[in-house]
Design an enzyme around this catalytic site. Structure first.
Site, PDB file in Angstrom:
ATOM      1  NE  ARG A  81      -3.205   2.565   2.806  1.00 43.15           N
ATOM      2  CZ  ARG A  81      -3.130   3.364   3.878  1.00 43.15           C
ATOM      3  NH1 ARG A  81      -2.452   3.002   4.950  1.00 43.15           N
ATOM      4  NH2 ARG A  81      -3.740   4.530   3.884  1.00 43.15           N
ATOM      5  CG  HIS A 127      -1.024   8.906   3.723  1.00 44.60           C
ATOM      6  ND1 HIS A 127      -1.115   7.555   3.976  1.00 44.60           N
ATOM      7  CD2 HIS A 127      -0.597   9.460   4.882  1.00 44.60           C
ATOM      8  CE1 HIS A 127      -0.747   7.306   5.229  1.00 44.60           C
ATOM      9  NE2 HIS A 127      -0.424   8.446   5.793  1.00 44.60           N
ATOM     10  CD  GLU A 174      -4.489   7.377  10.245  1.00 39.36           C
ATOM     11  OE1 GLU A 174      -4.003   8.426  10.691  1.00 39.36           O
ATOM     12  OE2 GLU A 174      -4.137   6.260  10.634  1.00 39.36           O
ATOM     13  CG  ASN A 314      -4.817   3.252   8.811  1.00 40.81           C
ATOM     14  OD1 ASN A 314      -4.892   2.271   8.066  1.00 40.81           O
ATOM     15  ND2 ASN A 314      -4.293   4.397   8.433  1.00 40.81           N
ATOM     16  CE1 TYR A 316       0.606   2.482  13.425  1.00 40.27           C
ATOM     17  CE2 TYR A 316      -1.471   3.512  12.835  1.00 40.27           C
ATOM     18  CZ  TYR A 316      -0.196   3.103  12.491  1.00 40.27           C
ATOM     19  OH  TYR A 316       0.266   3.302  11.224  1.00 40.27           O
ATOM     20  CD  GLU A 385      -1.262   3.891   8.160  1.00 44.88           C
ATOM     21  OE1 GLU A 385      -1.071   4.293   9.326  1.00 44.88           O
ATOM     22  OE2 GLU A 385      -1.385   4.652   7.188  1.00 44.88           O
ATOM     23  CD1 TRP A 443       2.910  11.219   9.821  1.00 49.22           C
ATOM     24  CD2 TRP A 443       3.042  12.763   8.210  1.00 49.22           C
ATOM     25  NE1 TRP A 443       2.469  10.655   8.649  1.00 49.22           N
ATOM     26  CE2 TRP A 443       2.541  11.570   7.651  1.00 49.22           C
ATOM     27  CE3 TRP A 443       3.209  13.869   7.360  1.00 49.22           C
ATOM     28  CZ2 TRP A 443       2.213  11.445   6.291  1.00 49.22           C
ATOM     29  CZ3 TRP A 443       2.876  13.745   6.010  1.00 49.22           C
ATOM     30  CH2 TRP A 443       2.385  12.552   5.499  1.00 49.22           C
TER      31      TRP A 443
HETATM   32  C1  PNW Z   1      -0.868   7.160  10.987  1.00 45.99           C
HETATM   33  N1  PNW Z   1      -2.158  10.081  16.668  1.00 45.99           N
HETATM   34  O1  PNW Z   1      -0.962   8.398  11.595  1.00 45.99           O
HETATM   35  C2  PNW Z   1      -0.552   7.530   9.556  1.00 45.99           C
HETATM   36  O2  PNW Z   1      -1.466   7.082   8.619  1.00 45.99           O
HETATM   37  C3  PNW Z   1       0.868   7.288   9.155  1.00 45.99           C
HETATM   38  O3  PNW Z   1       1.210   8.135   8.099  1.00 45.99           O
HETATM   39  C4  PNW Z   1       1.770   7.444  10.353  1.00 45.99           C
HETATM   40  O4  PNW Z   1       3.118   7.415  10.035  1.00 45.99           O
HETATM   41  C5  PNW Z   1       1.398   6.334  11.318  1.00 45.99           C
HETATM   42  O5  PNW Z   1       0.039   6.384  11.676  1.00 45.99           O
HETATM   43  C6  PNW Z   1       2.223   6.330  12.598  1.00 45.99           C
HETATM   44  O6  PNW Z   1       2.012   7.497  13.318  1.00 45.99           O
HETATM   45  C7  PNW Z   1      -1.248   8.716  12.877  1.00 45.99           C
HETATM   46  O7  PNW Z   1      -1.534  11.056  17.115  1.00 45.99           O
HETATM   47  C8  PNW Z   1      -0.615   9.833  13.394  1.00 45.99           C
HETATM   48  O8  PNW Z   1      -3.074   9.518  17.328  1.00 45.99           O
HETATM   49  C9  PNW Z   1      -0.918  10.286  14.638  1.00 45.99           C
HETATM   50  C10 PNW Z   1      -1.858   9.627  15.384  1.00 45.99           C
HETATM   51  C11 PNW Z   1      -2.510   8.504  14.878  1.00 45.99           C
HETATM   52  C12 PNW Z   1      -2.193   8.062  13.611  1.00 45.99           C
END
Ligand code: PNW
Length: 483
Positions: A81, A127, A174, A314, A316, A385, A443
Site C-alpha cells: 500500500r 495521504h 485517516e 488503521n 495502533y 495500517e 510527520w
Molecule cells: C498514521 N495520533 O498516523 C498515519 O497514517 C501514518 O502516516 C503514520 O506514520 C502512522 O500512523 C504512525 O504514526 C497517525 O496522534 C498519526 O493519534 C498520529 C496519530 C494517529 C495516527
C-alpha cells in the site's frame, strides 16, 4: 465462525503486506516538476517538526523504488500500500492545471515493478499532502465546492492512468487526522488552530467539521466516478481508510465512563463511517456540536451513503476513557472526555513506545474489529495500517536497532488478535498492511521516531537494512494462514 477448541487462523486467500505514504518516503520534492504540498510548507515553519526536518530526501524512494520492491519481495509480502503525491501528478493541483506526465510515469513504473514481482498494489489517493496551490487558491478543504471538483479530477486522472493494473483504491487516509490535527490541534499541516500562540489563523470549533464534510463528499464523488466510469471495465474495489483506537472505561464501574467510551468511538470513527454506512452523522456528535456540524443535502448523502466497497482500518493502540461532567468546550473534538494511558487503579493500558499516543494493547484490536463489523453490517475489512515505534530506538546503534524484538512481539500480538476476530467473531477481514515497510518521515516527529520493519540509514545514503520484524512477520502469517 469458529467452534470451541478451534485454533485462531486466517483464510487461505488472506492478503498481507506493508504500507507507506508518499511524503514520508519519496523525497525528490523538487524533481521532475513536482509542485509543493502543504507539508513542504509546514515543515519550513520553525518548531513544527521535532528535529526540524522535512520530507526533502526522506527514504529517497523516488529513486530507490526498485529497492523497496526488492525488499517487499525478500520478506514475502503479497501486497504493497502506497500513496500518490497529488502535486507530483498535478503540480498546482486543480482541474484546469497542467498534468505532469513524469509524475504519472513514476507511479506507473512502481506499479509495473510490483506486478513484475507478483506484489499487489493498493493505492491511497490522498495521504495528507494536499497541493499547496489549492490551499493558497481557495483554502483547500474549507472550500467544499472547489475542492470536491479538483479531487474528482485528480482521482479520475489516476484511475485512468493506473486502473487497468491497480485493483484496490483508497480515497483517503485517516480524514480524522487531516481534520482534527490539521484544523484543531494544529500539529499537522496546515496547522490551523484556535490557539493563537501556535497560529494566527484557524477556528478549531468549526473548521474541522467543515473539512471532514468536504472529505466525505469528495470521497463519495470519487467513488461514483470510479464505479460509473472505471469499475465496469477495470473491476477493482474502492474504500476509505479510517483510524481509530480502542477504548476502555477509566473506571469500569462508572456508567458515565462506559458511555464516554462509545462517544469516543463515534467522534473518531463513526464521524465518517456512519454517513457512509448509515446515511447520517452520529447523534452524539449532533448533540454536542449542533449546527457547527454540517448537514448533508439529499444530493450529498446520495453520494456518501453506500460508498465503501470495503472498510480500510488503521489501528495502533487503546486508551482509558474518563468522562467529563462539565459542559463541552467549543473546541472539544472527542466527545467531552479525557483519554488516559492508566486507569483508576493505576493499571497501564500497554507498554510505552516512542510515540506518546501509542501503548500496545492487542486485545483491543480484536474488540475494535468486532465493534466495526457489528455496527456497519459486517463490511469487508482491510487493515491498512498497524505497527509500532520503540521507545529510544533512534538512540541505539544500527546493530541494536535491527534486533527489534518489541516490534516482533507487537506484530505477533496484534496479528493473532486479528486472527481471533476472524475465527471467533464472524468478521470479514481479508487483508493486513503493516506500518511501515521502512523507517520514514514520521510527520511532526520527524525522523526521531521509527516505525519501519526496515532500518533506513539516513546518514549513510538512505541504505536499507531489514530488522528482525521484517523477517518474522512472514512467519507469523505463515503460521496463521490456512493451507
Ligand atoms: C498514521 N495520533 O498516523 C498515519 O497514517 C501514518 O502516516 C503514520 O506514520 C502512522 O500512523 C504512525 O504514526 C497517525 O496522534 C498519526 O493519534 C498520529 C496519530 C494517529 C495516527
Amino acid at each position: 465462525m469458529g467452534s470451541a477448541g478451534e485454533k485462531a487462523h486466517l483464510p487461505k486467500d488472506f492478503l498481507w503486506g506493508f504500507a507507506t505514504a508518499s511524503y514520508q518516503i519519496e523525497g525528490a520534492i523538487k524533481e521532475d516538476g513536482r509542485g509543493e504540498s502543504i507539508w513542504d510548507t509546514f515543515c519550513r515553519i520553525p518548531g513544527k517538526i521535532a528535529d526540524g526536518s522535512s520530507g526533502e530526501t526522506a527514504c529517497d524512494s523516488y529513486h530507490r523504488y526498485k529497492e523497496d520492491v526488492a525488499l517487499l519481495k525478500q520478506v514475502g509480502a503479497m501486497a504493497y500500500r502506497f500513496s500518490i503525491s497529488w502535486s507530483r501528478v498535478i503540480p498546482l493541483g486543480g482541474r484546469e492545471d497542467p498534468i505532469n506526465e513524469k509524475g504519472i510515469q513514476y507511479y506507473e513504473n512502481l506499479v509495473d515493478e510490483l506486478l513484475a514481482n507478483d506484489i499487489e498494489p493498493m493505492i491511497t489517493l490522498f495521504h495528507w499532502d494536499l497541493p499547496q496551490a489549492l490551499h493558497d487558491r481557495y483554502g483547500g478543504f474549507l472550500n467544499q465546492e472547489e475542492y470536491v471538483k479538483d479531487y474528482c479530477h485528480f482521482s479520475r486522472v489516476m484511475f485512468k492512468a493506473l486502473g487497468s493494473k491497480v485493483k484496490k483504491w483508497i480515497t483517503y487516509n485517516e480524514p480524522w487526522c487531516s481534520s482534527i490535527l490539521g484544523y484543531n490541534v494544529g500539529q499537522f499541516a496546515p496547522g490551523h488552530t484556535s490557539d493563537r500562540k501556535k497560529n494566527p489563523i484557524g477556528d478549531g470549533s468549526r473548521e474541522p467539521w467543515k473539512v471532514g464534510h468536504s472529505i466525505l463528499i469528495s470521497h463519495g464523488a470519487a467513488v461514483k466516478i470510479y464505479r460509473e466510469e472505471f469499475k465496469p471495465s477495470q473491476g477493482g474495489t474502492i474504500g476509505i481508510t479510517l483510524n481509530g483506537d480502542w477504548v476502555e472505561p477509566w473506571d469500569e464501574t462508572d456508567q458515565k465512563d462506559i458511555e464516554a467510551c462509545e462517544r469516543k468511538l463515534e467522534f473518531s470513527i463513526s464521524w465518517f463511517a456512519d454517513p457512509i454506512y448509515k446515511g447520517h452523522y452520529p447523534e452524539s456528535m449532533r448533540k454536542q456540536l449542533g449546527d457547527r456540524l454540517p448537514t448533508f443535502t439529499s444530493d450529498e448523502i446520495a453520494l456518501v451513503q453506500g460508498s465503501n466497497d470495503f472498510y480500510g482500518m488503521n489501528h495502533y493502540t487503546a486508551d482509558y476513557i474518563k468522562h467529563l461532567d462539565s459542559e463541552p468546550e467549543p473546541d472539544n473534538f472527542n466527545g467531552n472526555l479525557e483519554t488516559h494511558k492508566t486507569n483508576k487503579s493505576g493499571h497501564a493500558i500497554g507498554p510505552e513506545t516512542q510515540s506518546p499516543w501509542l501503548c500496545p494493547n492487542p486485545p483491543g484490536f480484536r474488540k475494535l474489529i468486532k465493534w466495526i463489523s457489528d455496527r456497519y453490517g459486517r463490511p469487508t475489512i482491510y487493515v491498512t495500517e498497524n505497527g509500532t515505534s520503540l521507545k529510544g530506538e533512534n538512540d541505539k546503534t544500527k546493530d541494536e536497532i535491527l534486533e527489534d524484538d518489541f516490534r516482533v512481539e507487537y506484530f505477533q500480538g496484534y496479528i493473532t488478535a486479528m486472527a481471533e476476530a476472524f475465527t471467533f467473531d464472524n468478521v470479514d477481514v481479508r487483508g493486513y498492511m503493516a506500518w511501515s515497510l521502512m523507517d520514514n518521515f514520521e510527520w511532526a516527529e520527524g525522523y526521531e521516531t521509527r516505525f519501519g520493519v526496515t532500518f533506513v540509514d539516513y546518514e549513510g545514503g538512505q541504505k536499507r537494512y531489514p530488522k528482525k520484524s521484517a523477517k518474522e512477520i512472514g512467519n507469523i502469517f505463515r503460521n496463521l494462514i490456512e493451507s
